[in-house]
Write a protein that holds these residues in place. Structure first.
Motif, PDB file in Angstrom:
ATOM      1  N   ASP A 121      -3.614  -3.646  -7.978  1.00 51.32           N
ATOM      2  CA  ASP A 121      -2.325  -3.858  -7.855  1.00 51.32           C
ATOM      3  C   ASP A 121      -1.425  -2.743  -7.860  1.00 51.32           C
ATOM      4  N   SER A 122      -0.378  -2.604  -7.186  1.00 56.62           N
ATOM      5  CA  SER A 122       0.206  -1.059  -6.952  1.00 56.62           C
ATOM      6  C   SER A 122       1.021  -0.810  -8.238  1.00 56.62           C
ATOM      7  N   LEU A 123       1.649  -1.672  -8.891  1.00 55.98           N
ATOM      8  CA  LEU A 123       2.140  -0.862 -10.205  1.00 55.98           C
ATOM      9  C   LEU A 123       0.883  -0.709 -11.137  1.00 55.98           C
ATOM     10  N   ALA A 124      -0.101  -1.238 -11.066  1.00 58.48           N
ATOM     11  CA  ALA A 124      -1.171  -0.972 -12.322  1.00 58.48           C
ATOM     12  C   ALA A 124      -1.748   0.576 -11.710  1.00 58.48           C
ATOM     13  N   ILE A 125      -1.867   0.623 -10.118  1.00 58.82           N
ATOM     14  CA  ILE A 125      -2.424   1.854  -9.749  1.00 58.82           C
ATOM     15  C   ILE A 125      -1.372   2.942 -10.260  1.00 58.82           C
ATOM     16  N   CYS A 126      -0.232   2.969 -10.139  1.00 56.47           N
ATOM     17  CA  CYS A 126       0.677   3.852 -10.369  1.00 56.47           C
ATOM     18  C   CYS A 126       0.755   4.138 -11.873  1.00 56.47           C
ATOM     19  N   GLU A 127       0.704   3.299 -12.979  1.00 53.24           N
ATOM     20  CA  GLU A 127       0.876   3.492 -14.175  1.00 53.24           C
ATOM     21  C   GLU A 127      -0.467   4.276 -14.444  1.00 53.24           C
ATOM     22  N   TYR A 128      -1.760   3.768 -13.969  1.00 56.80           N
ATOM     23  CA  TYR A 128      -2.866   4.667 -14.433  1.00 56.80           C
ATOM     24  C   TYR A 128      -3.049   6.133 -13.817  1.00 56.80           C
ATOM     25  N   SER A 147       0.774  -1.112   0.092  1.00 52.18           N
ATOM     26  CA  SER A 147      -0.039  -0.355  -0.039  1.00 52.18           C
ATOM     27  C   SER A 147       0.908   1.419  -0.078  1.00 52.18           C
ATOM     28  N   LEU A 148       1.918   1.181   0.685  1.00 50.05           N
ATOM     29  CA  LEU A 148       2.967   2.424   0.442  1.00 50.05           C
ATOM     30  C   LEU A 148       3.321   2.867  -0.620  1.00 50.05           C
ATOM     31  N   HIS A 208       8.928  -5.177  -8.021  1.00 51.47           N
ATOM     32  CA  HIS A 208       7.552  -5.523  -8.080  1.00 51.47           C
ATOM     33  C   HIS A 208       7.567  -7.262  -7.765  1.00 51.47           C
ATOM     34  N   SER A 209       8.303  -7.741  -8.623  1.00 48.94           N
ATOM     35  CA  SER A 209       8.517  -9.263  -9.069  1.00 48.94           C
ATOM     36  C   SER A 209       9.315 -10.059  -8.163  1.00 48.94           C
ATOM     37  N   GLY A 210      10.560  -9.399  -7.538  1.00 47.20           N
ATOM     38  CA  GLY A 210      11.657 -10.040  -7.228  1.00 47.20           C
ATOM     39  C   GLY A 210      11.753  -9.876  -5.735  1.00 47.20           C
ATOM     40  N   PHE A 211      12.993 -10.384  -5.138  1.00 50.50           N
ATOM     41  CA  PHE A 211      13.437  -9.943  -3.875  1.00 50.50           C
ATOM     42  C   PHE A 211      12.639 -10.898  -2.724  1.00 50.50           C
ATOM     43  N   SER A 214      -9.665  -8.524  -6.479  1.00 47.49           N
ATOM     44  CA  SER A 214      -8.456  -9.471  -5.990  1.00 47.49           C
ATOM     45  C   SER A 214      -8.546  -9.969  -4.655  1.00 47.49           C
ATOM     46  N   GLY A 215      -9.381  -9.178  -3.884  1.00 45.32           N
ATOM     47  CA  GLY A 215      -9.260  -9.371  -2.301  1.00 45.32           C
ATOM     48  C   GLY A 215      -7.991  -9.062  -1.558  1.00 45.32           C
ATOM     49  N   LYS A 216      -7.167  -8.026  -2.261  1.00 43.03           N
ATOM     50  CA  LYS A 216      -5.843  -7.804  -1.647  1.00 43.03           C
ATOM     51  C   LYS A 216      -5.858  -6.177  -1.779  1.00 43.03           C
TER      52      LYS A 216
END
Length: 208
Positions: A63-70, A8-9, A99-102, A44-46
């Motif tokens: 999804d945080s990345l989709a939100i940022c892009e939008y 969320s941050l 977003h996908s790693g670490f 998504s329930g998330k």
């Protein structure tokens, strides 16, 4: 919970730094009714989930990345990514990698802004997979700052910085040592006015 919700941050900080006005719906995590309450808003329930009641009707983006892009396209006039094409491609690559790693870093150094867990941090860094993740973050930050000249990873603040903000807070919580240039970047993120507000809100939460 702002103390724990690293996902969320990300878009919250990007939207604040982009000067966007928005309302927040806070749903405490790990409660018996958490899933049902989130599903009222997010398919998504998330978390996070963005609801935009625009002139063409209600749009739900999750999804945080989709939100940022939008929001970058629809409300921030593109200023949340670098204007220069090469820098923008690198910034997008960095954000997508975060977003996908670490996975090891996320697992063994989970976000807990209020806490200071230096002994647990040392134990986590003794793991090869966590040490590799931290080394990759250090290298990515160092290369980006050296290429852009700062003050943020790709010059001006971007979505890439927002995506690494939870890592910054993990490094603070777990006492991860950084060389001076990267420590300065860490402190720059922590010192942002919206980040300070998020930290204050985390401290005021009662859930543990």
């Amino acid at each position: 919970n702002k103390n724990y919700s690293s996902w969320s941050l990300r878009q919250w900080l990007a939207m604040k730094m982009g000067g966007l006005a928005f309302d927040e719906i806070r749903i405490p995590l790990d409660q018996p009714d958490t899933k049902a309450n989130i599903l009222r808003h997010s398919p998504s329930g998330k978390v996070p989930c963005l609801i935009d009641d625009g002139p063409t009707g209600r749009l739900t983006v999750w999804d945080s990345l989709a939100i940022c892009e939008y929001v970058n396209e629809a409300h921030a006039n593109g200023r949340l990514w670098p204007a220069e094409r090469v820098a923008r491609a690198r910034a997008r690559s960095a954000a997508a990698e975060m977003h996908s790693g670490f996975v090891a870093l996320r697992t063994h150094m989970s976000m807990d802004i209020r806490a200071r867990k230096f002994e647990r941090g040392a134990a986590a860094l003794a793991r090869e997979d966590v040490a590799a993740d931290v080394a990759r973050v250090r290298a990515l930050w160092f290369d980006a700052l050296a290429e852009s000249g700062g003050p943020f990873l790709f010059g001006e603040f971007s979505i890439a910085d927002a995506f690494f903000a939870p890592v910054v807070m993990r490094f603070v919580t777990f006492g991860v040592d950084l060389p001076p240039a990267l420590a300065a970047y860490r402190d720059r993120i922590v010192g942002l006015a919206p980040m300070q507000r998020w930290i204050d809100d985390s401290a005021a939460e009662v859930e543990d």
